[in-house]
Scaffold this active site. Structure first.
Site, PDB file in Angstrom:
ATOM      1  N   ASP A   9       0.864  -1.164   0.000  1.00  0.00           N
ATOM      2  CA  ASP A   9       0.000   0.000   0.000  1.00  0.00           C
ATOM      3  C   ASP A   9       0.914   1.230   0.000  1.00  0.00           C
ATOM      4  OD1 ASP A   9      -2.372   1.657   0.571  1.00  0.00           O
ATOM      5  OD2 ASP A   9      -1.513   1.826   2.579  1.00  0.00           O
ATOM      6  N   ASP A  11      -0.185   5.191   0.986  1.00  0.00           N
ATOM      7  CA  ASP A  11      -0.410   6.178   2.042  1.00  0.00           C
ATOM      8  C   ASP A  11      -0.472   5.514   3.413  1.00  0.00           C
ATOM      9  OD1 ASP A  11      -0.539   8.489   0.406  1.00  0.00           O
ATOM     10  OD2 ASP A  11      -2.545   7.924  -0.232  1.00  0.00           O
ATOM     11  N   GLY A  51     -10.397   6.833  -1.048  1.00  0.00           N
ATOM     12  CA  GLY A  51     -10.427   7.641  -2.267  1.00  0.00           C
ATOM     13  C   GLY A  51     -10.717   9.099  -1.962  1.00  0.00           C
TER      14      GLY A  51
END
Length: 231
Positions: A9, A11, A51
């Site tokens: 991943d 962030d 998102g």
């Protein structure tokens, strides 16, 4: 398991980026005269929605604003430009152990991939800031949130990363920092290791092992062994 790849991943996992994202959102809101300012508590709550565009829409719902009245896509595009500018100014560092883990994995012959809900420009900004090069020079595969129909906790982005790597789920390990990321990776059939970030340390991760960092001495024995092949 024959380990062939690590899938990261971005962030919160590669770097503590969320404060830079929050700054970019708030500066963009101010520049557009919206009168919004997300506190750390606001942002922690909004991170439950994956998102950036989706997060803005969640905020609009919270404050009772109708539909796409503020032009969510254009607003998010402006936020992305501001985030990239913040990272270009420097000051963002990789989390403990990340740089060495990527280097050791490459030396051991493993593929390195990204599966993220963030956009490709944000990935590129982080790579330029932390590695001084484009993303493709660091990672074999980059699967970004704007390339799949559904973002985490849906498995789509991890399935896309696996497809591009050409490997089975049993041959890869996912590295995550959030509950939504864990659910996404597990739904794609992957083993997941969790290294909680500042914004996710309060979350529940189910059965996924939680690591204090990605430093070598914090890794599970089997992963350390795989990384020691060429050490």
């Amino acid at each position: 398991m024959t380990l062939r790849a690590l899938i990261f991943d971005v962030d919160g996992t590669l770097a503590e980026t969320e404060e830079a994202h929050r700054q970019a959102f708030n500066e963009t809101f101010a520049a557009h005269g919206l009168g919004w300012e997300w506190s750390r508590d606001d942002y922690r709550r909004l991170l439950r929605t994956t998102g950036g565009k989706e997060r803005i829409r969640a905020w609009l719902s919270e404050i009772g604003a109708a539909g796409d009245a503020v032009g969510v896509r254009a607003l998010h595009a402006a936020k992305t430009e501001r985030y990239v500018a913040i990272l270009r100014a420097g000051g963002l560092a990789l989390r403990e152990g990340v740089a060495a883990l990527v280097t050791d994995a490459r030396a051991a012959g493993l593929k390195i991939a990204i599966a993220t809900t963030t956009s490709r420009p944000n990935v590129e900004a982080l790579c330029q800031c932390c590695w001084g090069c484009v993303g493709d020079a660091v990672f074999d595969v980059i699967a970004a949130g704007d390339e799949v129909p559904a973002k985490k906790p849906a498995p789509d982005v991890y399935l896309l990363a696996q497809e591009r790597l050409g490997i089975a789920p049993r041959d890869a390990v996912a590295l995550e920092d959030s509950r939504n990321g864990v659910i996404s990776a597990q739904a794609a059939g992957l083993r997941v290791l969790v290294t909680p970030s500042l914004y996710t340390e309060h979350e529940e991760f189910g059965t996924a092992p939680v690591l204090r960092s990605l430093a070598r001495d914090a890794l599970p024995d089997d992963l350390r062994a795989a990384l020691s092949v060429s050490a």
